[in-house]
Design a protein around this motif. Sequence first.
Motif, PDB file in Angstrom:
ATOM      1  N   THR A 195      -3.694  18.932  11.482  1.00  0.00           N
ATOM      2  CA  THR A 195      -2.594  19.610  10.806  1.00  0.00           C
ATOM      3  C   THR A 195      -1.559  20.110  11.812  1.00  0.00           C
TER       4      THR A 195
ATOM      5  N   ALA B 244      -1.098  20.434   4.360  1.00  0.00           N
ATOM      6  CA  ALA B 244      -1.247  18.990   4.549  1.00  0.00           C
ATOM      7  C   ALA B 244      -0.534  18.214   3.438  1.00  0.00           C
TER       8      ALA B 244
ATOM      9  N   SER C  13       0.257  12.453   9.129  1.00  0.00           N
ATOM     10  CA  SER C  13      -0.006  13.218   7.906  1.00  0.00           C
ATOM     11  C   SER C  13      -0.900  12.431   6.945  1.00  0.00           C
TER      12      SER C  13
ATOM     13  N   SER D 249       0.428  17.131  13.078  1.00  0.00           N
ATOM     14  CA  SER D 249       1.415  16.679  12.091  1.00  0.00           C
ATOM     15  C   SER D 249       2.618  17.615  12.063  1.00  0.00           C
TER      16      SER D 249
ATOM     17  N   ASN E 291       2.728  15.626   3.995  1.00  0.00           N
ATOM     18  CA  ASN E 291       2.605  14.223   3.602  1.00  0.00           C
ATOM     19  C   ASN E 291       3.588  13.851   2.500  1.00  0.00           C
TER      20      ASN E 291
END
Length: 564
Positions: free
Chosen positions: A235, A298, A254, A238, A302
């Motif tokens: 995480t 997350a 992601s 990302s 994404n």
Amino acid sequence: MDSSKRKRARKACQPCHERKRKCDGSEPCTTCTEWDYECYYEDRPQGKSRAVRQPSPRSQTAKSPQQSVPGPSPAESDHCGLVRRMEANSGAAFVRKLGLKIDPAKAPKLNLFGWNIGARQLSSQPSTGPALSLFEITSWDHLKALAQVYFEKVDPCYGFIEQSHFFERLNARWQSSPVPEVYDSVICGIAAIGCLFSQRSATITELHLIRTAKSCLEMHHLTGPPCLDLLTGWTLRSMYLRMTDSPHSTWMASSTLMHLIEASGLHPEKQYDSVLPPPLECDQHARPDIHRRLVGVAHHLNVWSSYDLGLSRVLFRTDDLPLPPSPKLGDYTGEVLGLLPVSVRMDPGKTKDETDLEPTLFKLLEGSHSQSPSVMAQCNLVLCILRRIHTQNLDLSPKLAEKILALLKKALGCARSMVMDCSPWHQVANVPFQIICVLLVMDTRSSLAMLPEAMQTLNLVASTYNTETMREACSAAYLLVLLHQQRRRDDVAIFGEALNNHQQEQPVDFSQQFNPSAEEYNWLGALVADLPGLQRVDLDQFLNADMMDGSFMGSGGNFPTESR
């Protein structure tokens, strides 16, 4: 003018009427055929508020092969609709289509301009080779100071790590063996983001931290469900990529994170009796609220990386969103994750009726967002909805347009304050650039009056973070405004030529009040109905206005509602 030559629908079909689209009066009409809507007309007797649906004659004879008109198949219509929604969600496609509309020959190339501040380069990059150990990069005191920056500036927005638990693990790690551990990715990830939010120029330490974090994540061998340390490390990676790296790298990271979350069994809120291993059974310090926050962040990363690129987001078999996080003093993670349900409903694969966009937008604008990163997340979602509205050729009410401009102005102020505070969130570059594009599409006096402030904000970001990414964003924004200005100059020249020719042939005395007859009034009404650019003009106000007042001009954009 021969009225028989003017093709104007006496009555619009109900789908076109509800969506405020131009209807040609056919049965079915062209618009419904292209968009795969069920075309029908309703009889509205005077004095009745409820409409009685009348079946279209074409629908009654559709069974006859000789009389039916072949339309697009359901598969083709679904595919076309999916492509339109993907392009509408993507900022890159929106900019490209805007440039093509203004000047196809000089339109900017397809690119996510200003997606973030970009990579900050050093004059001498670290040598290639194996990643350094955590103990070789910097001191314990420096790591602690960088972590303090992270928990002060970043954690309130993306709060999925217990601060006290982190410092306990950091102290224990510094007294243990130098052999790499998976938790090193968490320590290095937090420290690297701390560097990013404390120094406007990259350092060797920051680059080594990122390399070590990546090495720990990629070298970790899974023998069962991923642990919370691994999910936390991915995480953080990302997040860092979203602020500094390319869109595709961020989307890949992601997506990997989302697959790991699914493999961990962390995402379902309800647990069921199963022979499968329990989720994260090795983590003794994990709390349900931390799980929800991590899954929510997350999802957030994404969803928006996939929207911007026009690629698929990762979907779980049970795509239930996590519950809202528990409130915490000084924490506004709930404000950001509270936007997630609306964001997910914007998925291009969902065939939701686009007429719900305006109520969704109004409700979103009423939301309360207290801090700059949260306001920027709210504005980013609003900009996405506006792109969808632009694609659907829908109109906005004046009240809603006013609220939109107010939020855009607030977001520009937040971007400037974040730059001065050395808080380079990804939206600090992305939102100002997209605001410039939306202002050009709105094309009203109020929207264009905000252009100088938007350009100054983008230039401030570029001068503070002098990266190739920001230089490209400023150049693209300048080109779009320049093309729009040139287009306007050409239009003014055409208007001037038309007026000069008319005055030479027949001088007009504008001092006389223009009082049209009933027949002329009906003709003007038909003209307004025929020209999409005039459909939002108040005809009574236009006819009663002083004809010498040059301040009145119909709007030329897709969703503006006020006169320029």
